[in-house]
Design an enzyme around this catalytic site. Structure first.
Site, short mmCIF file in Angstrom:
data_model
loop_
_atom_site.label_atom_id
_atom_site.label_comp_id
_atom_site.label_asym_id
_atom_site.label_seq_id
_atom_site.Cartn_x
_atom_site.Cartn_y
_atom_site.Cartn_z
N GLU A 276 0.84 -1.21 0.00
CA GLU A 276 0.00 0.00 0.00
C GLU A 276 0.87 1.25 0.00
O GLU A 276 0.55 2.25 -0.65
CB GLU A 276 -0.95 0.01 1.20
CG GLU A 276 -2.02 -1.07 1.14
CD GLU A 276 -2.88 -1.04 -0.13
OE1 GLU A 276 -3.14 0.06 -0.64
OE2 GLU A 276 -3.27 -2.11 -0.61
N TRP A 279 1.68 1.85 -3.42
CA TRP A 279 0.63 2.49 -4.25
C TRP A 279 0.83 4.00 -4.24
O TRP A 279 0.60 4.69 -5.24
CB TRP A 279 -0.77 2.14 -3.73
CG TRP A 279 -1.35 0.92 -4.37
CD1 TRP A 279 -1.44 -0.33 -3.82
CD2 TRP A 279 -1.92 0.81 -5.70
NE1 TRP A 279 -2.03 -1.19 -4.71
CE2 TRP A 279 -2.34 -0.53 -5.87
CE3 TRP A 279 -2.13 1.71 -6.73
CZ2 TRP A 279 -2.94 -0.98 -7.04
CZ3 TRP A 279 -2.74 1.26 -7.91
CH2 TRP A 279 -3.13 -0.07 -8.05
N TRP A 307 -21.44 12.53 -19.28
CA TRP A 307 -21.79 12.69 -17.87
C TRP A 307 -23.16 13.32 -17.74
O TRP A 307 -23.57 14.10 -18.59
CB TRP A 307 -20.77 13.58 -17.15
CG TRP A 307 -19.36 13.07 -17.23
CD1 TRP A 307 -18.34 13.58 -17.96
CD2 TRP A 307 -18.83 11.92 -16.57
NE1 TRP A 307 -17.20 12.83 -17.80
CE2 TRP A 307 -17.48 11.80 -16.96
CE3 TRP A 307 -19.35 10.96 -15.69
CZ2 TRP A 307 -16.64 10.78 -16.49
CZ3 TRP A 307 -18.53 9.95 -15.23
CH2 TRP A 307 -17.19 9.87 -15.63
N ASN A 342 -10.43 3.71 3.22
CA ASN A 342 -10.18 3.45 1.79
C ASN A 342 -11.31 2.67 1.11
O ASN A 342 -11.73 3.00 0.00
CB ASN A 342 -8.86 2.69 1.63
CG ASN A 342 -8.57 2.39 0.18
OD1 ASN A 342 -8.42 3.30 -0.63
ND2 ASN A 342 -8.53 1.11 -0.17
N TRP A 360 -15.93 12.37 -12.64
CA TRP A 360 -15.03 12.06 -11.52
C TRP A 360 -14.28 13.29 -11.01
O TRP A 360 -13.92 13.37 -9.83
CB TRP A 360 -14.03 10.94 -11.91
CG TRP A 360 -13.16 11.24 -13.09
CD1 TRP A 360 -13.45 10.99 -14.40
CD2 TRP A 360 -11.85 11.84 -13.10
NE1 TRP A 360 -12.42 11.39 -15.22
CE2 TRP A 360 -11.42 11.91 -14.44
CE3 TRP A 360 -11.00 12.33 -12.11
CZ2 TRP A 360 -10.18 12.45 -14.83
CZ3 TRP A 360 -9.77 12.85 -12.48
CH2 TRP A 360 -9.37 12.92 -13.82
N TRP A 383 -9.01 8.61 -8.15
CA TRP A 383 -10.28 8.92 -8.85
C TRP A 383 -10.26 8.35 -10.26
O TRP A 383 -11.25 7.78 -10.74
CB TRP A 383 -10.57 10.42 -8.85
CG TRP A 383 -11.24 10.84 -7.58
CD1 TRP A 383 -10.64 11.37 -6.47
CD2 TRP A 383 -12.64 10.70 -7.24
NE1 TRP A 383 -11.57 11.57 -5.48
CE2 TRP A 383 -12.79 11.18 -5.92
CE3 TRP A 383 -13.75 10.22 -7.92
CZ2 TRP A 383 -14.04 11.19 -5.28
CZ3 TRP A 383 -14.99 10.23 -7.28
CH2 TRP A 383 -15.12 10.71 -5.98
C1 LIG Z 1 -11.40 8.13 -4.62
C2 LIG Z 1 -10.16 8.04 -3.74
C3 LIG Z 1 -9.46 9.20 -3.41
C4 LIG Z 1 -8.30 9.12 -2.63
N1 LIG Z 1 -7.65 10.29 -2.29
C5 LIG Z 1 -6.51 10.22 -1.54
C6 LIG Z 1 -5.83 11.40 -1.16
O1 LIG Z 1 -6.20 12.53 -1.52
N2 LIG Z 1 -4.73 11.28 -0.37
C7 LIG Z 1 -4.26 10.06 0.03
O2 LIG Z 1 -3.25 10.00 0.74
N3 LIG Z 1 -4.87 8.93 -0.36
C8 LIG Z 1 -5.98 8.96 -1.12
N4 LIG Z 1 -6.62 7.80 -1.47
C9 LIG Z 1 -5.97 6.51 -1.21
C10 LIG Z 1 -6.35 5.82 0.11
O3 LIG Z 1 -7.74 5.77 0.26
C11 LIG Z 1 -5.75 6.51 1.35
O4 LIG Z 1 -4.37 6.70 1.15
C12 LIG Z 1 -5.96 5.66 2.59
O5 LIG Z 1 -7.33 5.43 2.81
C13 LIG Z 1 -5.35 6.38 3.78
O6 LIG Z 1 -5.67 5.72 4.96
P1 LIG Z 1 -4.57 5.00 5.85
O7 LIG Z 1 -3.40 5.89 6.04
O8 LIG Z 1 -5.27 4.53 7.07
O9 LIG Z 1 -4.16 3.79 4.90
P2 LIG Z 1 -3.33 2.48 5.17
O10 LIG Z 1 -4.11 1.33 4.65
O11 LIG Z 1 -2.87 2.40 6.57
O12 LIG Z 1 -2.08 2.64 4.17
C14 LIG Z 1 -0.85 3.24 4.54
C15 LIG Z 1 -0.47 4.30 3.55
O13 LIG Z 1 -0.33 3.75 2.24
C16 LIG Z 1 -0.77 4.70 1.27
N5 LIG Z 1 -1.94 4.14 0.57
C17 LIG Z 1 -2.84 3.25 1.05
N6 LIG Z 1 -3.76 2.96 0.10
C18 LIG Z 1 -3.44 3.70 -0.98
C19 LIG Z 1 -4.00 3.86 -2.28
N7 LIG Z 1 -5.08 3.15 -2.68
N8 LIG Z 1 -3.40 4.71 -3.13
C20 LIG Z 1 -2.31 5.40 -2.77
N9 LIG Z 1 -1.72 5.30 -1.56
C21 LIG Z 1 -2.28 4.46 -0.68
C22 LIG Z 1 -1.21 5.95 2.02
O14 LIG Z 1 -0.14 6.85 2.03
C23 LIG Z 1 -1.51 5.39 3.41
O15 LIG Z 1 -1.38 6.36 4.43
C24 LIG Z 1 -7.80 7.85 -2.23
C25 LIG Z 1 -8.52 6.70 -2.58
C26 LIG Z 1 -9.68 6.79 -3.32
C27 LIG Z 1 -10.42 5.51 -3.69
#
Ligand SMILES: Cc1cc2nc3c(=O)[nH]c(=O)nc-3n(C[C@H](O)[C@H](O)[C@H](O)COP(=O)(O)OP(=O)(O)OC[C@H]3O[C@@H](n4cnc5c(N)ncnc54)[C@H](O)[C@@H]3O)c2cc1C
Length: 475
Positions: A276, A279, A307, A342, A360, A383
């Protein structure tokens, strides 16, 4: 007289594992600065939740720096070279950022400082690997996540071992009349104090980031792989705002995983958590190599998508009043805390794009304004991913059914009941689709659809089919 070094804080609001700050401290007496540069940011200027977070983050960083942080507002291309000249600085350092507007601006600043004979130090402190370090064998960037992670990241040199915070920082005594303003002078806080409800959910700053990491390693990581999909469980780290603002470096997190005791946490959980983090790296690579990621679909055929963009539906979505409980719970979590889990981000985004057929970019803009982790790379890439027009995206025809998603990932209804209290008494059988509740049970639960809770703004089945038809028209 000692040399003077300016460190320009940006998305690296911490003292530990900050290589560019450490270099500046080595080079001379320090002037730490922050510049609020909405002029160069333009359409990418920070949203409201980010501004609240930044206000608090700067207050805390200033305390960490013994009150020496200097704040400015305006065009950094003008401000920074002037400051360097005024203070006769030998060096200006900063941690690299990768947003297109910052890359362009920082290049111009470096050129000006070069011309003034002032050295610049620009180092990585925000990513595990910089975008140009992870490329395919033919030198082009990856477009698919799994090979990016497995062949690119995991085969690259490991991320650097984190550095401690510099000891004994010597601060310069800056000339007073250099345009610095007080924190309130940045006007980061809105007049209506809506952010007050978000504040109790966060300990902003470097100490808060370290505490969140420790808590996650102790209580959340074990079980992460399966638990990360259940929004009512504490199996996600909530580190995203800390990473975005640089209160913690990804290297610190990666290294903390390396230092876990053997067998403390199953490998599957640690490996999944690392993926993650990767990602995030992938999003940055996508943004770096696709400068219009925030506005232009990576798959060009989506540019012509039809749209519907119904403003009433968009407003219902923003307010958490769509009549679809899991969607409303997510949107209210966002509004109340500045964060959304997420799994729920994916559900609400799919609902907006596919069931409401709303562009989107409108969802992206709302998230940009309301998330405390609003991040240009992660937000835009995610997105596009949900919309099906991004790199390695979920295919457009895979449309989440929000009722089935809720039944699977919030089976006990704990998450929905927390954020949609008007449905708290509905039995689980109807909680995920209140419109199917028999009248007597509805009355017993005190729910009156259309009064205490909305009727669904779309018919899930019909809107799904209409979205699929619109998609077919593209191909
Ligand atoms: C529509 C949408 C918009 C999003 N917008 C953002 C945003 O503006 N900023 C943001 O940081 N994340 C965004 N995310 C990705 C993800 O949802 C969040 O990073 C995550 O929910 C953060 O929670 P956490 O730190 O508890 O995640 P954890 O599961 O604990 O993951 C640890 C870290 O890994 C990274 N990470 C995890 N999942 C993703 C992912 N799918 N994509 C990229 N990095 C990831 C993040 O930096 C996160 O803090 C978005 C996802 C979606 C579906």
């Amino acid at each position: 007289m000692s040399d003077i070094a300016i460190h320009w804080f940006r998305q690296d609001l911490r003292l530990s594992d900050n290589p560019a700050l450490a270099k500046a401290v080595e080079k001379g007496d320090l002037i730490p600065v922050y510049i609020l540069d909405d002029e160069n940011a333009g359409a990418d200027a920070m949203g409201g939740a980010s501004r609240w977070w930044l206000h608090e983050a700067l207050r805390i960083l200033n305390d960490q720096l013994g009150g020496h942080l200097r704040l400015y507002k305006g065009d950094a291309k003008e401000i920074l070279p002037k400051l360097a000249a005024l203070h006769d600085a030998r060096v200006v350092s900063w941690t690299r950022c990768y947003e297109p507007w910052r890359v362009t601006r920082d290049k111009a600043i470096k050129e000006r400082l070069d011309a003034q004979g002032c050295e610049t130090i620009r180092l990585n402190g925000s990513l595990l690997w910089e975008p140009w370090a992870i490329k395919k064998q033919d030198g082009t960037p990856y477009k698919v996540f799994t090979p990016f992670f497995r062949k690119g990241c995991l085969q690259a040199p490991p991320p650097a071992v984190p550095m401690d915070a510099p000891e004994d920082i010597h601060f310069a005594d800056p000339k007073k009349e250099d345009g610095a303003v007080a924190l309130d002078g940045l006007s980061l806080l809105p007049e209506i104090e809506w952010y007050k409800q978000m504040a109790p959910h966060w300990e902003i700053g470097e100490a808060g980031a370290q505490a969140a990491l420790e808590r996650f390693l102790d209580e959340g990581l074990n079980g992460y792989k399966s638990g990360r999909d259940i929004p009512s469980l504490p199996h996600v780290s909530r580190l995203s705002p800390y990473l975005h603002w640089g209160h913690i470096s990804p290297n610190q997190i990666w290294h903390a995983l390396d230092c876990l005791e053997d067998d403390a946490v199953p490998d599957r959980d640690v490996d999944h958590f690392r993926s993650e983090l990767a990602w995030r790296e992938f999003s940055y690579s996508l943004l770096y190599y696709n400068q219009e990621l925030t506005s232009v679909p990576l798959q060009p055929k989506f540019a012509g998508f039809e749209w519907q963009n119904d403003p009433a539906k968009l407003s219902a979505w923003q307010k958490g009043m769509t009549g679809i409980p899991i969607v409303d719970a997510g949107m209210r979590e966002l509004w109340q805390t500045g964060y959304m889990h997420n799994r729920v981000r994916m559900i609400v985004a799919s609902f907006l794009i596919k069931n409401m057929r709303t562009d989107w970019r409108k969802g992206e803009a709302w998230f940009w304004d309301t998330l405390v982790d609003a991040d240009l790379a992660n937000n835009a890439a995610s997105w596009q991913w949900v919309a099906g027009c991004g790199a390695d995206a979920a295919p457009y025809f895979r449309i989440f059914n929000p009722v089935l998603q809720a039944e699977k990932f919030d089976a006990d209804g704990d998450y929905i009941r927390l954020y949609v209290p008007e449905l708290v008494k509905l039995p689980n059988k109807y909680l995920f689709k209140p419109w199917t509740t028999p009248k007597d049970i509805m009355a017993e639960a005190g729910v009156r659809l259309g009064e205490t809770y909305p009727m669904p703004v779309v018919d899930l089945k019909a809107s799904r089919e209409a979205a699929l038809d619109a998609y077919k028209a593209l191909s």
